[in-house]
Design a protein around this motif. Structure first.
Motif, PDB file in Angstrom:
ATOM      1  N   ALA A  53      45.200  37.312  50.235  1.00 10.32           N
ATOM      2  CA  ALA A  53      44.032  37.964  49.627  1.00 10.32           C
ATOM      3  C   ALA A  53      44.296  39.441  49.402  1.00 10.32           C
ATOM      4  O   ALA A  53      43.890  40.008  48.375  1.00 10.32           O
ATOM      5  N   LEU A  54      44.995  40.070  50.336  1.00  9.90           N
ATOM      6  CA  LEU A  54      45.352  41.482  50.164  1.00  9.90           C
ATOM      7  C   LEU A  54      46.299  41.662  48.981  1.00  9.90           C
ATOM      8  O   LEU A  54      46.070  42.527  48.111  1.00  9.90           O
ATOM      9  N   ILE A  55      47.374  40.862  48.943  1.00  8.33           N
ATOM     10  CA  ILE A  55      48.349  40.951  47.848  1.00  8.33           C
ATOM     11  C   ILE A  55      47.668  40.693  46.502  1.00  8.33           C
ATOM     12  O   ILE A  55      47.905  41.399  45.514  1.00  8.33           O
ATOM     13  N   SER A  56      46.782  39.688  46.481  1.00  2.24           N
ATOM     14  CA  SER A  56      46.113  39.322  45.232  1.00  2.24           C
ATOM     15  C   SER A  56      45.106  40.376  44.786  1.00  2.24           C
ATOM     16  O   SER A  56      45.011  40.691  43.588  1.00  2.24           O
ATOM     17  N   SER A  57      44.374  40.939  45.742  1.00  2.64           N
ATOM     18  CA  SER A  57      43.419  42.002  45.397  1.00  2.64           C
ATOM     19  C   SER A  57      44.134  43.200  44.804  1.00  2.64           C
ATOM     20  O   SER A  57      43.640  43.846  43.872  1.00  2.64           O
ATOM     21  N   ALA A  58      45.322  43.506  45.344  1.00  2.00           N
ATOM     22  CA  ALA A  58      46.114  44.612  44.801  1.00  2.00           C
ATOM     23  C   ALA A  58      46.570  44.311  43.380  1.00  2.00           C
ATOM     24  O   ALA A  58      46.574  45.195  42.507  1.00  2.00           O
ATOM     25  N   ALA A  59      46.940  43.069  43.116  1.00  4.61           N
ATOM     26  CA  ALA A  59      47.376  42.697  41.765  1.00  4.61           C
ATOM     27  C   ALA A  59      46.224  42.773  40.770  1.00  4.61           C
ATOM     28  O   ALA A  59      46.393  43.256  39.640  1.00  4.61           O
ATOM     29  N   ILE A  60      45.050  42.315  41.168  1.00  3.35           N
ATOM     30  CA  ILE A  60      43.870  42.411  40.301  1.00  3.35           C
ATOM     31  C   ILE A  60      43.534  43.879  40.030  1.00  3.35           C
ATOM     32  O   ILE A  60      43.179  44.256  38.901  1.00  3.35           O
ATOM     33  N   HIS A  61      43.655  44.706  41.060  1.00  4.66           N
ATOM     34  CA  HIS A  61      43.400  46.142  40.920  1.00  4.66           C
ATOM     35  C   HIS A  61      44.376  46.756  39.913  1.00  4.66           C
ATOM     36  O   HIS A  61      43.982  47.577  39.070  1.00  4.66           O
ATOM     37  N   ALA A  62      45.650  46.350  39.986  1.00  5.55           N
ATOM     38  CA  ALA A  62      46.664  46.870  39.055  1.00  5.55           C
ATOM     39  C   ALA A  62      46.342  46.447  37.624  1.00  5.55           C
ATOM     40  O   ALA A  62      46.475  47.249  36.681  1.00  5.55           O
ATOM     41  N   ALA A  63      45.921  45.192  37.447  1.00  4.93           N
ATOM     42  CA  ALA A  63      45.575  44.721  36.101  1.00  4.93           C
ATOM     43  C   ALA A  63      44.381  45.479  35.550  1.00  4.93           C
ATOM     44  O   ALA A  63      44.360  45.880  34.371  1.00  4.93           O
ATOM     45  N   ARG A  64      43.388  45.719  36.398  1.00  3.91           N
ATOM     46  CA  ARG A  64      42.174  46.414  35.965  1.00  3.91           C
ATOM     47  C   ARG A  64      42.503  47.831  35.502  1.00  3.91           C
ATOM     48  O   ARG A  64      41.903  48.337  34.541  1.00  3.91           O
ATOM     49  N   LYS A  65      43.456  48.474  36.173  1.00  5.05           N
ATOM     50  CA  LYS A  65      43.841  49.839  35.788  1.00  5.05           C
ATOM     51  C   LYS A  65      44.497  49.877  34.414  1.00  5.05           C
ATOM     52  O   LYS A  65      44.580  50.931  33.793  1.00  5.05           O
ATOM     53  N   GLU A  66      44.956  48.711  33.945  1.00  5.31           N
ATOM     54  CA  GLU A  66      45.547  48.632  32.606  1.00  5.31           C
ATOM     55  C   GLU A  66      44.606  47.943  31.625  1.00  5.31           C
ATOM     56  O   GLU A  66      45.026  47.483  30.560  1.00  5.31           O
ATOM     57  N   GLY A  67      43.317  47.863  31.996  1.00  3.78           N
ATOM     58  CA  GLY A  67      42.313  47.339  31.089  1.00  3.78           C
ATOM     59  C   GLY A  67      42.230  45.837  31.017  1.00  3.78           C
ATOM     60  O   GLY A  67      41.672  45.288  30.059  1.00  3.78           O
ATOM     61  N   ILE A  68      42.764  45.141  32.019  1.00  2.00           N
ATOM     62  CA  ILE A  68      42.746  43.683  32.029  1.00  2.00           C
ATOM     63  C   ILE A  68      41.834  43.199  33.153  1.00  2.00           C
ATOM     64  O   ILE A  68      42.007  43.591  34.311  1.00  2.00           O
ATOM     65  N   GLN A  69      40.866  42.362  32.815  1.00  2.00           N
ATOM     66  CA  GLN A  69      39.978  41.778  33.815  1.00  2.00           C
ATOM     67  C   GLN A  69      40.569  40.435  34.247  1.00  2.00           C
ATOM     68  O   GLN A  69      40.364  39.410  33.617  1.00  2.00           O
ATOM     69  N   ALA A  70      41.354  40.461  35.313  1.00  2.00           N
ATOM     70  CA  ALA A  70      42.000  39.241  35.786  1.00  2.00           C
ATOM     71  C   ALA A  70      41.003  38.366  36.535  1.00  2.00           C
ATOM     72  O   ALA A  70      40.206  38.858  37.337  1.00  2.00           O
ATOM     73  N   ASP A  71      41.067  37.058  36.284  1.00  2.00           N
ATOM     74  CA  ASP A  71      40.193  36.108  36.978  1.00  2.00           C
ATOM     75  C   ASP A  71      40.780  35.680  38.313  1.00  2.00           C
ATOM     76  O   ASP A  71      40.032  35.337  39.243  1.00  2.00           O
ATOM     77  N   GLY A  72      42.086  35.670  38.414  1.00  2.00           N
ATOM     78  CA  GLY A  72      42.706  35.188  39.645  1.00  2.00           C
ATOM     79  C   GLY A  72      44.154  35.610  39.743  1.00  2.00           C
ATOM     80  O   GLY A  72      44.722  36.196  38.813  1.00  2.00           O
ATOM     81  N   VAL A  73      44.752  35.306  40.893  1.00  2.00           N
ATOM     82  CA  VAL A  73      46.151  35.632  41.160  1.00  2.00           C
ATOM     83  C   VAL A  73      46.805  34.424  41.826  1.00  2.00           C
ATOM     84  O   VAL A  73      46.237  33.830  42.748  1.00  2.00           O
ATOM     85  N   PHE A  74      47.979  34.075  41.348  1.00  2.00           N
ATOM     86  CA  PHE A  74      48.759  32.991  41.945  1.00  2.00           C
ATOM     87  C   PHE A  74      49.989  33.612  42.588  1.00  2.00           C
ATOM     88  O   PHE A  74      50.888  34.088  41.907  1.00  2.00           O
ATOM     89  N   HIS A  75      50.038  33.632  43.917  1.00  2.00           N
ATOM     90  CA  HIS A  75      51.082  34.379  44.620  1.00  2.00           C
ATOM     91  C   HIS A  75      51.313  33.763  45.990  1.00  2.00           C
ATOM     92  O   HIS A  75      50.434  33.095  46.538  1.00  2.00           O
ATOM     93  N   GLY A  76      52.472  33.992  46.543  1.00  2.00           N
ATOM     94  CA  GLY A  76      52.782  33.570  47.903  1.00  2.00           C
ATOM     95  C   GLY A  76      53.036  34.766  48.792  1.00  2.00           C
ATOM     96  O   GLY A  76      52.788  35.914  48.412  1.00  2.00           O
ATOM     97  N   THR A  77      53.509  34.508  50.009  1.00  2.00           N
ATOM     98  CA  THR A  77      53.913  35.573  50.924  1.00  2.00           C
ATOM     99  C   THR A  77      55.383  35.378  51.249  1.00  2.00           C
ATOM    100  O   THR A  77      55.991  34.373  50.883  1.00  2.00           O
ATOM    101  N   PHE A  78      55.963  36.328  51.939  1.00  2.00           N
ATOM    102  CA  PHE A  78      57.374  36.244  52.300  1.00  2.00           C
ATOM    103  C   PHE A  78      57.496  36.207  53.826  1.00  2.00           C
ATOM    104  O   PHE A  78      57.799  37.198  54.469  1.00  2.00           O
ATOM    105  N   GLY A  79      57.202  35.046  54.387  1.00  2.00           N
ATOM    106  CA  GLY A  79      57.352  34.894  55.820  1.00  2.00           C
ATOM    107  C   GLY A  79      56.061  34.914  56.601  1.00  2.00           C
ATOM    108  O   GLY A  79      56.032  34.563  57.775  1.00  2.00           O
ATOM    109  N   GLY A  80      54.966  35.333  55.984  1.00  2.00           N
ATOM    110  CA  GLY A  80      53.672  35.311  56.672  1.00  2.00           C
ATOM    111  C   GLY A  80      53.599  36.317  57.796  1.00  2.00           C
ATOM    112  O   GLY A  80      53.979  37.473  57.646  1.00  2.00           O
ATOM    113  N   GLY A  81      53.130  35.865  58.963  1.00  2.00           N
ATOM    114  CA  GLY A  81      52.917  36.777  60.075  1.00  2.00           C
ATOM    115  C   GLY A  81      51.569  37.458  59.965  1.00  2.00           C
ATOM    116  O   GLY A  81      50.804  37.231  59.021  1.00  2.00           O
ATOM    117  N   ASN A  82      51.280  38.305  60.949  1.00  2.00           N
ATOM    118  CA  ASN A  82      50.010  39.023  60.981  1.00  2.00           C
ATOM    119  C   ASN A  82      50.207  40.491  60.643  1.00  2.00           C
ATOM    120  O   ASN A  82      51.254  41.068  60.948  1.00  2.00           O
TER     121      ASN A  82
END
Length: 546
Positions: A362-391
């Motif tokens: 959710a953090l990674i995806s929120s950052a991606a949506i934020h980046a898209a918005r800064k370029e004038g794109i209203q993203a509906d969603g993000v498809f992404h994974g993590t690299f190893g997980g953890g806390n």
């Protein structure tokens, strides 16, 4: 991911050499004959690691080029008849590599007097300009034969003054009176990981055909005494699209030695069809050595031996490497320690249920949506994974934390997909495995029986709804979804449906300016404090940003 422990590393490294002696006849007494041993020292997949690091299994204080350099100096003193090569993926993977755009690692190779190095797939992560600079800085040949450069096969550029003319399929080194042919190959998987703009001017070709041609030239025309392949590909039980090593070693009259890379394995020594195969791990955690002993009279190889040595605390760091790298390493440490904001909530890479993003996603995806918005794109969603997980614990966060979460330099790509296309991508991803999930949507899954002959059940999407959407959209409606560029190129041939969509003009592909890690840094910097609410999936209107 395979786990390692210290006992396993020691057992499988320095004690695990192997050799092949040619049979000796016993027909009467023979005059004693002399041999000369030529040593080939090798590193691979350093990924910008100069100082000690840790293994994927958590063993700390191992590896780094500085330790490899100290071991190589010791080996050189014991045998001056030697060569030194690197098998690729030289500079991408650390902050100091990124900040110097590969300059530091190539300069260190020059100082250590490497004889050749190979272009790995990650050499192209930062685009063709960085490759050009690395090749131009190199005082040694860059061996990558299965590559077309500006439409011409490596080694055939018309202008010898062109800096990329240094990329060659092979070279011959005379060492201790013996002619050693070195052949360089890279993985043919490049286009399945890297976007076209990163490979602009380069095209990977068939490594088998390249090896066959180089073997013929080196043995029949150059009259070498031994052939060593430096291949940025690793041996697997069965060849795959990126690692056709068995096909390479099945060639009639194959190489004497194959030095491997790419698959990040410590593989000290084995024989495949009379070829000595060896691989020296990753991040400099092991350093490799091959010894070829020649009969001085017949000039034939009488013994081939290989080993890899664990670069732990027994090996001091080379002071000359540390001195040459000191200023850049200080700059990188200062960069990584820079604060970017504060996290107010603990995040986990563990998903509560299949198809549902973890809080870290959710953090990674929120950052991606934020980046898209800064370029004038209203993203509906993000498809992404993590690299190893953890806390990820609450508290002040630094750029170094962003590197831990997102260690790769993948760009962000926006695609506009209809419901059928989006469902197809999710189903394909679940079949391939991994932890990718679609953020911003409610995804309902169902189970299906596995095909005949297989066990278990398979999941597939039976329902998909954009969060906050009160009424269903028409089947033709296109949702704006952010992907990382690695997945969009197929994620290593695992997401071929997504790759096809990314190449479809109807999906209106658009690259965002920042990579995924920089978007995370910007997200923290712009928010100051990141709360649970800030990363909760929700539909944001332009008015909410004002």
């Amino acid at each position: 991911m395979q786990k390692f422990n210290r006992r396993t590393l020691l057992r499988d490294s320095s004690l695990a050499g192997a050799s092949l002696l040619l049979p000796q006849t016993a027909h009467g007494r023979r005059e004693p004959r002399s041999v000369r041993t030529i040593s080939i020292f090798h590193t691979t997949d350093l990924h910008g690691h100069i100082r000690p690091t840790q293994t994927y299994g958590g063993i700390a204080n191992v590896g780094g080029l500085a330790r490899c350099a100290a071991q190589i100096r010791k080996w050189r003193k014991s045998n001056p008849h030697s060569l030194l090569v690197d098998i690729g993926d030289v500079y991408q993977g650390t902050a100091v590599g990124w900040m110097t755009r590969g300059r530091l690692m190539i300069d260190l190779f020059n100082k250590l007097q490497y004889d050749a190095w190979v272009l790995g797939n990650h050499e192209f992560d930062w685009g063709p300009e960085v490759v050009l600079d690395a090749v131009s800085r190199s005082t040694m040949p860059v061996l990558t034969g299965n590559l077309k450069i500006e439409g011409k096969q490596a080694g055939t550029l018309d202008d010898p003054a062109h800096p990329l003319s240094r990329i060659a399929p092979h070279t011959v080194k005379t060492v201790g009176g013996f002619r050693i042919g070195l052949i360089g190959l890279t993985t043919p998987g490049l286009p399945y990981w890297l976007r076209p703009e990163l490979l602009m001017g380069y095209e990977v070709t068939d490594p088998v055909a390249t090896l066959r041609a180089s073997l013929r030239y080196l043995r029949e025309e150059a009259k070498v005494d031994a052939v060593v392949v430096c291949g940025h590909m690793g041996l697997r039980e069965v060849d795959d699209f990126a690692n056709p090593v068995r096909a390479l070693l099945e060639l009639e009259g194959g190489p004497d030695v194959y030095l491997a890379g790419h698959t990040h394995r410590d593989h000290p020594s084995q024989f495949e069809n009379k070829t000595l195969y060896t691989q020296a791990d990753y991040f400099g955690i092991h350093c490799g050595r091959v010894d070829l002993s020649f009969d001085l009279e017949s000039r034939r190889i009488v013994e081939k031996r290989a080993q890899s040595i664990l670069m732990d605390e027994r090996i001091p760091e080379d002071p000359l490497v540390l001195e040459a790298a000191s200023e850049d390493l200080k700059d990188a440490d200062a960069y990584l320690s820079g604060e970017i904001g504060e996290l107010k909530v603990e995040l986990s890479g563990k998903r509560e249920s299949p198809g549902m993003p973890s809080s870290l996603q959710a953090l990674i995806s929120s950052a991606a949506i934020h980046a898209a918005r800064k370029e004038g794109i209203q993203a509906d969603g993000v498809f992404h994974g993590t690299f190893g997980g953890g806390n990820l614990q609450p508290g002040k966060k630094t750029i170094g934390d962003a590197w831990e979460i997102l260690p790769y330099d993948n760009r962000l790509l926006v695609l506009n997909l209809n419901r059928e296309e989006l469902v197809g991508v999710i189903n394909e991803s679940m079949e391939a495995g991994g932890d990718r999930a679609l953020f911003g949507f409610e995804v309902k899954l169902a189970k299906a029986e596995a095909p005949k002959g297989e066990t278990g059940k398979r999941r597939f999407v039976r329902g998909l709804r954009l969060l906050g959407e009160s009424t269903p959209r028409s089947p033709d409606h296109r949702y704006s979804i952010v992907f990382n560029s690695y997945d969009a190129q197929s994620g290593g041939k695992k997401l071929m449906r997504l790759r096809a969509l990314a190449q479809n003009p109807e999906c209106r592909p658009r690259l965002l300016q920042p990579n995924s890690r920089q978007s995370l840094v910007d997200f923290f910097a712009d928010h100051g404090s990141v709360t649970a609410e800030a990363i909760a999936p929700r539909r944001v209107s332009p008015e909410d940003e004002e």
